[in-house]
Scaffold this motif. Structure first.
Motif, PDB file in Angstrom:
ATOM      1  N   SER A   1      50.380  20.798  -5.038  1.00  0.00           N
ATOM      2  CA  SER A   1      50.189  19.547  -4.045  1.00  0.00           C
ATOM      3  C   SER A   1      51.671  18.977  -3.677  1.00  0.00           C
ATOM      4  N   ALA A   2      51.787  18.734  -2.571  1.00  0.00           N
ATOM      5  CA  ALA A   2      53.211  18.048  -2.149  1.00  0.00           C
ATOM      6  C   ALA A   2      53.474  16.509  -2.320  1.00  0.00           C
ATOM      7  N   MET A   3      52.350  16.076  -2.704  1.00  0.00           N
ATOM      8  CA  MET A   3      52.257  14.678  -3.277  1.00  0.00           C
ATOM      9  C   MET A   3      51.991  14.776  -5.110  1.00  0.00           C
ATOM     10  N   LEU A   4      52.986  14.106  -5.768  1.00  0.00           N
ATOM     11  CA  LEU A   4      52.940  14.262  -7.105  1.00  0.00           C
ATOM     12  C   LEU A   4      52.477  12.877  -7.716  1.00  0.00           C
ATOM     13  N   GLY A   5      53.107  11.967  -7.063  1.00  0.00           N
ATOM     14  CA  GLY A   5      52.201  10.379  -7.413  1.00  0.00           C
ATOM     15  C   GLY A   5      51.119  10.339  -6.790  1.00  0.00           C
ATOM     16  N   LEU A   6      49.998  10.406  -7.438  1.00  0.00           N
ATOM     17  CA  LEU A   6      48.751  10.634  -6.655  1.00  0.00           C
ATOM     18  C   LEU A   6      48.246   9.316  -6.331  1.00  0.00           C
ATOM     19  N   TYR A   7      48.484   8.399  -7.239  1.00  0.00           N
ATOM     20  CA  TYR A   7      47.880   6.970  -6.969  1.00  0.00           C
ATOM     21  C   TYR A   7      49.143   5.932  -6.552  1.00  0.00           C
ATOM     22  N   ASN A   8      48.570   4.709  -6.129  1.00  0.00           N
ATOM     23  CA  ASN A   8      49.469   3.778  -5.396  1.00  0.00           C
ATOM     24  C   ASN A   8      50.483   3.099  -6.522  1.00  0.00           C
ATOM     25  N   ASP A   9      50.006   3.286  -7.805  1.00  0.00           N
ATOM     26  CA  ASP A   9      50.863   2.528  -8.712  1.00  0.00           C
ATOM     27  C   ASP A   9      51.810   3.496  -9.240  1.00  0.00           C
ATOM     28  N   GLU A  10      51.906   4.817  -8.687  1.00  0.00           N
ATOM     29  CA  GLU A  10      52.923   5.861  -9.138  1.00  0.00           C
ATOM     30  C   GLU A  10      53.942   6.201  -8.219  1.00  0.00           C
ATOM     31  N   PRO A  11      55.171   5.540  -8.120  1.00  0.00           N
ATOM     32  CA  PRO A  11      56.013   5.782  -7.095  1.00  0.00           C
ATOM     33  C   PRO A  11      56.524   7.389  -6.949  1.00  0.00           C
ATOM     34  N   ASP A  12      56.703   7.693  -5.643  1.00  0.00           N
ATOM     35  CA  ASP A  12      56.871   9.077  -5.394  1.00  0.00           C
ATOM     36  C   ASP A  12      57.749   9.195  -4.365  1.00  0.00           C
ATOM     37  N   PRO A  13      59.143   8.898  -4.269  1.00  0.00           N
ATOM     38  CA  PRO A  13      59.852   8.772  -3.157  1.00  0.00           C
ATOM     39  C   PRO A  13      59.992  10.441  -2.509  1.00  0.00           C
ATOM     40  N   GLY A  14      59.872  11.387  -3.358  1.00  0.00           N
ATOM     41  CA  GLY A  14      59.983  12.503  -2.770  1.00  0.00           C
ATOM     42  C   GLY A  14      58.867  12.906  -1.626  1.00  0.00           C
ATOM     43  N   TRP A  15      57.569  12.021  -1.921  1.00  0.00           N
ATOM     44  CA  TRP A  15      56.269  12.119  -0.970  1.00  0.00           C
ATOM     45  C   TRP A  15      56.703  11.292   0.050  1.00  0.00           C
ATOM     46  N   TRP A  16      57.289   9.871  -0.207  1.00  0.00           N
ATOM     47  CA  TRP A  16      57.703   9.017   0.885  1.00  0.00           C
ATOM     48  C   TRP A  16      58.565   9.718   1.931  1.00  0.00           C
ATOM     49  N   VAL A  17      59.506  10.609   1.629  1.00  0.00           N
ATOM     50  CA  VAL A  17      60.411  11.429   2.361  1.00  0.00           C
ATOM     51  C   VAL A  17      59.556  12.271   3.227  1.00  0.00           C
ATOM     52  N   LEU A  18      58.608  13.157   2.591  1.00  0.00           N
ATOM     53  CA  LEU A  18      57.915  14.199   3.258  1.00  0.00           C
ATOM     54  C   LEU A  18      56.808  13.601   4.288  1.00  0.00           C
ATOM     55  N   ASN A  19      56.242  12.250   3.866  1.00  0.00           N
ATOM     56  CA  ASN A  19      55.341  11.777   4.516  1.00  0.00           C
ATOM     57  C   ASN A  19      55.959  11.181   6.017  1.00  0.00           C
ATOM     58  N   ALA A  20      57.197  10.748   5.765  1.00  0.00           N
ATOM     59  CA  ALA A  20      57.969  10.096   6.980  1.00  0.00           C
ATOM     60  C   ALA A  20      58.294  11.462   7.917  1.00  0.00           C
ATOM     61  N   LEU A  21      58.837  12.617   7.575  1.00  0.00           N
ATOM     62  CA  LEU A  21      58.875  13.621   7.959  1.00  0.00           C
ATOM     63  C   LEU A  21      57.831  14.208   8.601  1.00  0.00           C
ATOM     64  N   HIS A  22      56.605  14.001   8.170  1.00  0.00           N
ATOM     65  CA  HIS A  22      55.542  14.408   8.596  1.00  0.00           C
ATOM     66  C   HIS A  22      54.929  13.613   9.901  1.00  0.00           C
ATOM     67  N   ASN A  23      55.009  12.182   9.647  1.00  0.00           N
ATOM     68  CA  ASN A  23      55.049  11.244  10.906  1.00  0.00           C
ATOM     69  C   ASN A  23      55.725  11.440  12.029  1.00  0.00           C
ATOM     70  N   LEU A  24      57.013  12.156  11.695  1.00  0.00           N
ATOM     71  CA  LEU A  24      58.043  12.665  12.984  1.00  0.00           C
ATOM     72  C   LEU A  24      57.549  13.858  13.487  1.00  0.00           C
ATOM     73  N   GLY A  25      56.704  14.507  12.677  1.00  0.00           N
ATOM     74  CA  GLY A  25      56.302  15.901  13.310  1.00  0.00           C
ATOM     75  C   GLY A  25      57.112  17.089  12.842  1.00  0.00           C
ATOM     76  N   VAL A  26      57.988  16.630  11.964  1.00  0.00           N
ATOM     77  CA  VAL A  26      58.759  17.650  11.501  1.00  0.00           C
ATOM     78  C   VAL A  26      58.400  18.688  10.261  1.00  0.00           C
ATOM     79  N   VAL A  27      57.549  17.921   9.273  1.00  0.00           N
ATOM     80  CA  VAL A  27      56.939  18.608   8.296  1.00  0.00           C
ATOM     81  C   VAL A  27      55.368  18.906   8.543  1.00  0.00           C
ATOM     82  N   LYS A  28      54.839  19.934   8.373  1.00  0.00           N
ATOM     83  CA  LYS A  28      53.553  20.372   8.628  1.00  0.00           C
ATOM     84  C   LYS A  28      52.755  21.089   7.593  1.00  0.00           C
ATOM     85  N   ASN A  29      51.496  20.832   7.777  1.00  0.00           N
ATOM     86  CA  ASN A  29      50.815  21.766   6.888  1.00  0.00           C
ATOM     87  C   ASN A  29      50.776  21.341   5.389  1.00  0.00           C
ATOM     88  N   ILE A  30      50.987  19.840   5.074  1.00  0.00           N
ATOM     89  CA  ILE A  30      51.111  19.611   3.965  1.00  0.00           C
ATOM     90  C   ILE A  30      49.718  19.482   3.061  1.00  0.00           C
TER      91      ILE A  30
END
Length: 253
Positions: free
Chosen positions: A184-213
């Motif tokens: 899984s590209a997401m390690l903090g699976l719940y909203n009470d588990e902060p996952d800055p790595g996922w936040w970066v990937l999610n932002a890049l996915h929004n920009l269309g740079v990261v795909k097939n998460i």
């Protein structure tokens, strides 16, 4: 680097992959191929019914620190790991593997020229000690104590979530989640588990740079995975969402 190079939990352009891997090498642990082999050995050993204390962080904290930070484990009959050709035959990765220690010089020279000896010590030596020591310390606790949502039946080692280190480790301290869903590209699976790595990937996915998460729901069902949490009904699963920063950048361009 961990989620990309080792687990291939998402896809991105080659230049971004090289950048992420290079930053991972600058942490000071090993070259990219060496880190993959270390990870695969530990991962393989921890899934067995029995595991050596060195590979499961099973000794006292002082002894484990000495082992992990000063010693190598030499096996008489080590398992064989096949590193995929796109990594093992990649010239950039081969170069990093041969010169990973010397890559610190690329930072050391400008740091010394700009700030002198103090900048050199803090920017290279202290940074590496904190990074490597912090990696071991989180790994020690993540395999010995902390919260658990799942258990992997038949595995000698169970991962634990280290809540206090979730943010500091860019989300890597949600190790129980990672043992349950290593792809899984997401390690903090719940909203009470902060996952800055996922936040970066999610932002890049929004920009269309990261795909097939890859997320837990896209991974194969694991029959050996058992839910041991008593408060699942109170928790909200994290899902991919719109990123305000990415929306602002899209409007700006």
């Amino acid at each position: 680097m961990h989620r990309l190079l080792i687990h291939r939990s998402y896809e991105c352009p080659k230049w971004m992959e090289y950048l992420f891997v290079y930053l991972g090498v600058l942490v000071g642990m090993a070259g990219p191929i060496g880190m993959m082999i270390q990870h695969d050995l530990r991962d393989w050993a921890q899934r067995q019914k029995k595991c050596h204390d060195y590979l499961l962080h099973g000794s006292t904290i002082i002894k484990d620190a000495w082992w992990q930070l000063n010693c190598d484990l030499v096996l008489n009959h080590p398992p064989t790991f096949e590193i995929e050709d796109r990594v093992s035959k990649n010239r950039f990765y081969q170069l990093l593997e041969k010169s990973w220690m010397f890559q610190q010089l690329i930072l050391a020279v400008p740091l010394y020229m700009y700030g002198g000896f103090a900048w050199l010590v803090w920017g290279i030596s202290v940074r590496i000690v904190v990074s490597v020591g912090g990696h071991w310390l989180i790994g020690y606790f993540a395999h010995n104590q902390g919260d658990k949502t799942w258990e992997v039946e038949g595995a000698a080692v169970q991962g634990h979530n280290i809540r206090v280190a979730g943010f500091l480790s860019m989300g890597e301290a949600w190790h129980n989640n990672h043992h349950a869903y290593p792809g899984s590209a997401m390690l903090g699976l719940y909203n009470d588990e902060p996952d800055p790595g996922w936040w970066v990937l999610n932002a890049l996915h929004n920009l269309g740079v990261v795909k097939n998460i890859k997320l837990p729901k896209q991974l194969p069902v694991r029959t050996e995975l058992v839910n041991v949490s008593n408060n699942m009904h109170n928790r909200i699963e994290r899902t991919p969402e719109d990123c305000k920063v990415a929306q602002f950048l899209r409007k700006d361009t």
